[in-house]
Design an enzyme around this catalytic site. Structure first.
Site, PDB file in Angstrom:
ATOM      1  N   GLU A 385     -19.272 -32.805  27.073  1.00 55.21           N
ATOM      2  CA  GLU A 385     -17.821 -33.016  27.053  1.00 55.21           C
ATOM      3  C   GLU A 385     -17.327 -33.642  25.744  1.00 55.21           C
ATOM      4  OE1 GLU A 385     -17.387 -33.391  31.899  1.00 55.21           O
ATOM      5  OE2 GLU A 385     -17.119 -35.193  30.684  1.00 55.21           O
ATOM      6  N   GLU A 471     -21.470 -28.230  34.618  1.00 49.44           N
ATOM      7  CA  GLU A 471     -21.198 -29.434  35.419  1.00 49.44           C
ATOM      8  C   GLU A 471     -19.903 -29.286  36.188  1.00 49.44           C
ATOM      9  OE1 GLU A 471     -21.487 -33.478  33.632  1.00 49.44           O
ATOM     10  OE2 GLU A 471     -19.647 -33.875  34.790  1.00 49.44           O
TER      11      GLU A 471
END
Length: 641
Positions: A385, A471
């Site tokens: 991320e 994810e």
């Protein structure tokens, strides 16, 4: 349940049979004529492809004349009828007849005359002028035609009692008439689906048609019918001239699976084991996560962390090796860069621009360390991320592009994954894919789908790159406190897996593997190591859709978001797997049509609020079709023999 699936010959045999019958009738007496019957078969406003249209002579039921509808629902055939000379004349004028019967309670016929070939449209409106039903009939020949309206709207629902208008548009001319629908009406003259008297097609007192043939019309399924229809029969149909008969039929929700239409290869399903914040998995938990037996998840991907502190790397070896021994692949992502390679600028932590080579060496060292300890890292992400700026190391789009173009090649012996953004943001990955060097240094395009990014990625496919969803967790409240553990959340998890697969993603990876809101409980609500409802839903995919399988084309008719289905095949074993979600609160009957492949039986496995991957009886597939009942709010996996 297969009463709707008659055994019939292929369509080309029908055509040969029809030609033979017409040849026989060509030798009839002078007054024997062959008239053309054409029309369109629809369900609501959607066409029925591959339906068998059969006309049976009621005087001699051995005489049958057949056609199969095309992709637009159209059909055309010829039948013999006895007529008097001069009967087939051009109508004197363009006209729209009064529907018959009127009023009507179930079905009514609408006749119209054409003086020349024309594109025809008939629309039924309510008294407020709002469209109720549309018939776009296409080009029609000169002569008299008719359609049959069954009192349903474009969505297949019965209309309310009242006055309706029907409008004919053809030859550049418009005609409008009124009719009345009354559902409680019972009258001898009404046209019922099972007893169809059609005075507008051929009035029984008309001397011109004395002695004309009377037929039974049947609409049936063939192996190629899509969607599967509920067979319909219309009796006592007298045909005297070229005419059009267009009908609406009821259908069963139909899933069509084309085993020849191949999409992406499946790499697997899995979850994360991150030791910075949670304890390691036990041996029994690893076995239950990566085993494929009853009560096991069947996962094939384990995601671990590349911690900034190299002294903690050995903590990941034991579980990674166990998972690998059970057939799983291991991928890894860093959250934080080592402090000596990072800096804080305007409150944002980032890798120093002059330390990109050292950062690549850091990742390469992790890969080498794990390999030296018996763990193969299948894929190594540059950053978890990177678009999150307040929790871990952050990367801008330009920074990520710079690293992938100029430094990612320094990471050896593994598949480099990027950019792994929070929402699979293509604004971060497009520049990488559009640059030849950066693209060459990127092996797998990956990302998460928190609030966005769940979509196909044509650019990645064009560049020959796989897309991995690495994810996700569902229904997060207050950063991990009070996660949703309901059956509704489990069904939504199944929906996201379905949607990721339908978007051509090659892998689906959940967040924590052992956590009360994940696939295996950590002891908060269930015994530690026990599978949750989310886990059983995930295993509906992971246990049966294995690495190396490919997704094949599947479509649902009528289109609905409440029935979702994806299908897969193993090219080596010819195994077929179909996973269906029923998000309706009631059981749903669904027809599954398998094309371009042989499937003998399907074995169902179902997870619902009351079942956990419960195995059902083998179901025979007849002529490529099977009708199944999906339990309310359930996920069912069908596995071929």
């Amino acid at each position: 349940m297969n009463n709707y699936l008659p055994k019939i010959a292929p369509s080309r045999i029908y055509s040969f049979f029809l030609a033979s019958i017409l040849l026989i009738f060509s030798s009839f007496q002078l007054f024997a004529q062959t008239v053309s019957i054409s029309g369109r078969i629809t369900t609501s406003r959607w066409p029925v492809d591959g339906a068998l249209i059969r006309f049976i002579d009621e005087a001699d039921t051995t005489l049958q004349f057949s056609a199969v509808t095309d992709a637009s629902g159209n059909y055309q055939l010829g039948v013999p009828t006895s007529v008097q000379l001069g009967q087939f004349s051009v109508p004197k004028d363009f006209g729209l007849a009064q529907n018959y019967p009127n009023p009507f309670s179930s079905v009514t016929a609408i006749q119209y005359n054409l003086q020349r070939q024309a594109d025809v449209q008939i629309i039924v409106f309510n008294i407020l002028g709002r469209e109720v039903r549309e018939y776009s009939l296409g080009m029609q020949t000169t002569g008299s035609h008719n359609i049959v309206w069954d009192g349903r709207n474009n969505q297949g629902q019965r209309v309310a009692d009242g006055i309706y208008l029907y409008r004919l548009q053809a030859e550049g001319i418009t005609r409008v008439k009124k009719m009345m629908f009354s559902s409680g009406l019972a009258q001898a003259g009404d046209i019922h689906p099972a007893n169809f008297a059609a005075p507008l097609l051929a009035k029984q007192n008309d001397p011109q048609v004395a002695g004309s043939g009377t037929y039974t019309m049947r609409i049936e399924n063939t192996p190629a019918t899509y969607p599967v229809v509920i067979p319909k029969q219309i009796d006592h149909l007298t045909v005297a001239k070229d005419t059009t008969i267009s009908l609406s039929v009821d259908n069963i929700t139909t899933a069509r699976v084309d085993l020849d239409s191949v999409h992406q290869i499946i790499r697997g399903f899995g979850a994360s084991n991150i030791l910075l914040w949670r304890p390691d998995m036990t041996t029994s938990e690893v076995e239950r996560a990566f085993g494929t037996g009853d009560g096991q998840l069947g996962f094939t991907i384990l995601r671990i962390m590349v911690e900034a502190d190299k002294n903690r790397w050995p903590l990941y070896i034991t579980t990674a090796k166990k998972a690998q021994d059970l057939g799983a692949i291991v991928i890894a992502s860093p959250w934080h860069a080592p402090s000596e390679l990072a800096e804080t600028v305007n409150g944002i932590n980032r890798v120093r621009h002059d330390k990109y080579a050292e950062y690549a060496s850091h990742l390469d060292s992790f890969n080498t360390f794990m390999a030296n300890n018996g763990v193969t890292i299948y894929g190594l992400s540059v950053q978890n991320e990177p678009d999150i700026t307040d929790q871990w190391t952050s990367w801008t789009t330009d920074e990520m592009f710079d690293f992938m173009k100029n430094y990612a090649h320094l990471i050896n012996g593994t598949n480099v994954m990027a950019p792994e953004s929070f929402q699979f943001r293509k604004v971060m990955s497009d520049p990488i894919l559009n640059d030849s060097m950066a693209c060459a240094n990127t092996d797998i395009v990956c990302g998460h789908i928190y609030g966005g990014g769940l979509a196909s990625y044509p650019l990645a496919e064009e560049k020959g790159k796989e897309s991995w969803m690495t994810e996700y967790l569902i229904n997060e409240l207050s950063h991990g406190i009070g996660m949703d553990t309901s059956w509704t959340a489990a069904m939504l998890t199944g929906q996201t897996i379905n949607d990721c697969m339908a978007a051509n993603m090659n892998a689906y990876v959940w967040w924590y593997l052992v956590r009360y809101y994940g696939p295996m409980c950590d002891g908060k609500y269930l015994r530690k190591g026990e599978l949750t409802k989310k886990g059983y839903v995930m295993s509906q995919y992971a246990r049966f859709v294995r690495p190396g399988d490919v997704r094949v084309e599947s479509t649902i008719f009528p289109p609905t978001n409440s029935i979702r289905l994806t299908a897969y095949k193993d090219n080596e074993s010819s195994k077929t797997v179909i996973v269906a979600l029923n998000q309706y609160t009631t059981p749903m009957e669904v027809a599954i049509s398998v094309q371009n492949g042989e499937v003998g039986t399907l074995t169902p496995y179902t997870t619902s609020a009351a079942k956990d991957v419960s195995k059902g009886d083998d179901l025979p597939v007849t002529e490529g079709k099977i009708i199944v009942t999906l339990a309310a709010l359930s996920v069912t996996t069908f596995v071929s023999n």
